[in-house]
Scaffold this motif. Structure first.
Motif, mmCIF file in Angstrom:
data_model
loop_
_atom_site.group_PDB
_atom_site.id
_atom_site.type_symbol
_atom_site.label_atom_id
_atom_site.label_comp_id
_atom_site.label_asym_id
_atom_site.label_seq_id
_atom_site.Cartn_x
_atom_site.Cartn_y
_atom_site.Cartn_z
ATOM 1 N N GLY A 32 0.786 -1.214 0.000
ATOM 2 C CA GLY A 32 0.000 0.000 0.000
ATOM 3 C C GLY A 32 0.825 1.274 0.000
ATOM 4 N N TYR A 33 2.148 1.167 0.170
ATOM 5 C CA TYR A 33 2.993 2.369 0.116
ATOM 6 C C TYR A 33 2.981 2.914 -1.307
ATOM 7 C CZ TYR A 33 5.102 2.288 4.765
ATOM 8 O OH TYR A 33 5.322 2.373 6.110
ATOM 9 N N ARG A 34 3.100 4.214 -1.439
ATOM 10 C CA ARG A 34 3.010 4.820 -2.764
ATOM 11 C C ARG A 34 4.381 5.231 -3.298
ATOM 12 N NH1 ARG A 34 2.969 10.317 -3.277
ATOM 13 N NH2 ARG A 34 3.232 11.471 -1.367
ATOM 14 N N PHE A 35 4.487 5.208 -4.600
ATOM 15 C CA PHE A 35 5.656 5.646 -5.351
ATOM 16 C C PHE A 35 5.683 7.170 -5.267
ATOM 17 C CE2 PHE A 35 7.655 7.144 -9.208
ATOM 18 C CZ PHE A 35 8.589 6.179 -9.569
ATOM 19 N N ALA A 36 6.796 7.764 -4.817
ATOM 20 C CA ALA A 36 6.886 9.222 -4.686
ATOM 21 C C ALA A 36 8.203 9.713 -5.284
ATOM 22 C CB ALA A 36 6.797 9.627 -3.228
ATOM 23 N N SER A 37 8.086 10.566 -6.314
ATOM 24 C CA SER A 37 9.262 11.139 -6.947
ATOM 25 C C SER A 37 9.132 12.657 -6.950
ATOM 26 C CB SER A 37 9.390 10.622 -8.385
ATOM 27 O OG SER A 37 10.441 11.289 -9.046
ATOM 28 N N GLY A 45 1.987 5.402 -8.211
ATOM 29 C CA GLY A 45 2.087 3.956 -8.129
ATOM 30 C C GLY A 45 1.931 3.497 -6.702
ATOM 31 N N ILE A 46 1.794 2.186 -6.561
ATOM 32 C CA ILE A 46 1.583 1.615 -5.231
ATOM 33 C C ILE A 46 2.244 0.242 -5.154
ATOM 34 C CG2 ILE A 46 -0.635 0.595 -5.885
ATOM 35 C CD1 ILE A 46 -1.589 1.315 -3.040
ATOM 36 N N ILE A 91 14.692 7.591 -12.882
ATOM 37 C CA ILE A 91 13.828 8.288 -11.935
ATOM 38 C C ILE A 91 14.182 7.839 -10.523
ATOM 39 C CG2 ILE A 91 11.440 8.676 -11.205
ATOM 40 C CD1 ILE A 91 10.661 7.905 -14.131
ATOM 41 N N SER A 92 14.541 8.793 -9.679
ATOM 42 C CA SER A 92 14.761 8.512 -8.260
ATOM 43 C C SER A 92 13.430 8.636 -7.542
ATOM 44 C CB SER A 92 15.756 9.504 -7.663
ATOM 45 O OG SER A 92 17.005 9.385 -8.303
ATOM 46 N N PHE A 93 13.170 7.702 -6.614
ATOM 47 C CA PHE A 93 11.904 7.756 -5.892
ATOM 48 C C PHE A 93 12.054 7.149 -4.506
ATOM 49 C CE2 PHE A 93 11.920 3.661 -7.974
ATOM 50 C CZ PHE A 93 11.278 2.794 -7.089
ATOM 51 N N THR A 94 11.075 7.414 -3.666
ATOM 52 C CA THR A 94 10.986 6.806 -2.343
ATOM 53 C C THR A 94 9.617 6.141 -2.241
ATOM 54 O OG1 THR A 94 10.105 8.836 -1.378
ATOM 55 C CG2 THR A 94 12.492 8.508 -1.234
ATOM 56 N N LEU A 95 9.433 5.372 -1.206
ATOM 57 C CA LEU A 95 8.133 4.774 -0.931
ATOM 58 C C LEU A 95 7.611 5.393 0.351
ATOM 59 C CD1 LEU A 95 8.983 1.077 -1.801
ATOM 60 C CD2 LEU A 95 7.688 2.696 -3.187
ATOM 61 N N GLU A 96 6.394 5.896 0.284
ATOM 62 C CA GLU A 96 5.790 6.586 1.419
ATOM 63 C C GLU A 96 4.446 5.960 1.749
ATOM 64 O OE1 GLU A 96 5.484 10.630 0.102
ATOM 65 O OE2 GLU A 96 7.657 10.920 0.110
ATOM 66 N N PRO A 97 4.039 6.028 3.021
ATOM 67 C CA PRO A 97 2.712 5.497 3.364
ATOM 68 C C PRO A 97 1.632 6.167 2.522
ATOM 69 C CG PRO A 97 3.941 6.044 5.345
ATOM 70 C CD PRO A 97 4.746 6.564 4.179
ATOM 71 N N ASN A 98 0.678 5.380 2.086
ATOM 72 C CA ASN A 98 -0.393 5.882 1.237
ATOM 73 C C ASN A 98 -1.530 6.394 2.104
ATOM 74 O OD1 ASN A 98 -1.937 6.472 -0.963
ATOM 75 N ND2 ASN A 98 -2.280 4.364 -1.588
ATOM 76 N N THR A 99 -1.987 7.596 1.833
ATOM 77 C CA THR A 99 -3.068 8.180 2.622
ATOM 78 C C THR A 99 -4.406 8.101 1.911
ATOM 79 O OG1 THR A 99 -2.533 10.357 1.713
ATOM 80 C CG2 THR A 99 -1.543 9.762 3.830
#
Length: 167
Positions: A32-37, A45-46, A91-99
């Motif tokens: 459920g974490y989201r793709f964040a760039s 993304g998730i 593409i650099s990205f992190t994974l963040e909790p999805n709200t």
């Protein structure tokens, strides 16, 4: 400290618009974490599959056989902006909790006939030097035949005859 991931370290599946690879996060779950760039905020993304290899899960991942035990793998379904990832730009990205609620129901999970991500090893495979083997079963121990409901349990079987020696 968040780990920055890079799309070029992942295997892209154009048909399903997913990325597969090593996540390295020390988290109990990233489902459920989201793709964040920061550079490409239009990409959404998730994480919809996530697992960790270990000596008790008895699995290896095709293409990553040398990855150490304890490696975290995952599949990220890209819901918006796939054309940017498909273009091959790094593409650099992190994974963040999805709200918010994920919208990935249209993303199919089936694999092609020649694609295998995970290969399980049988835990109860008979060993060549043993005269018996352990059969892992689900279900009750008091019913007739093979019941597949209830608590899992073990059966000790004679290797050559398959005779049940003990529950």
């Amino acid at each position: 400290m968040e780990k920055v991931l890079v799309t070029t370290d992942f295997k892209a599946d154009d048909k399903h618009q997913t990325l597969f690879g090593i996540l390295y996060y020390e988290s109990p779950t990233l489902l459920g974490y989201r793709f964040a760039s920061k550079d490409f905020p239009e990409i959404e993304g998730i994480v919809y599959q996530y697992f960790r290899t270990s000596d008790y899960t008895f699995l290896t991942v095709k293409g990553y056989e040398d990855a150490p035990l304890g490696t975290f793998f995952g599949i990220i379904a890209i819901t918006k902006g796939w054309e940017i990832i498909k273009s091959g730009v790094t593409i650099s990205f992190t994974l963040e909790p999805n709200t918010k609620e994920p919208e990935i129901s249209s993303t199919p999970r089936e694999l092609g006939p020649d694609v295998i991500f995970v290969a399980f090893r049988r835990m109860n495979e008979p060993h060549e030097l043993s005269s018996f083997y352990i059969d892992v079963r689900g279900g009750s121990t008091d019913g007739a035949g093979r019941n597949e409901h209830g608590e899992p349990h073990f059966h000790l079987l004679k290797r050559t005859q398959g005779k049940n020696l003990r529950k």
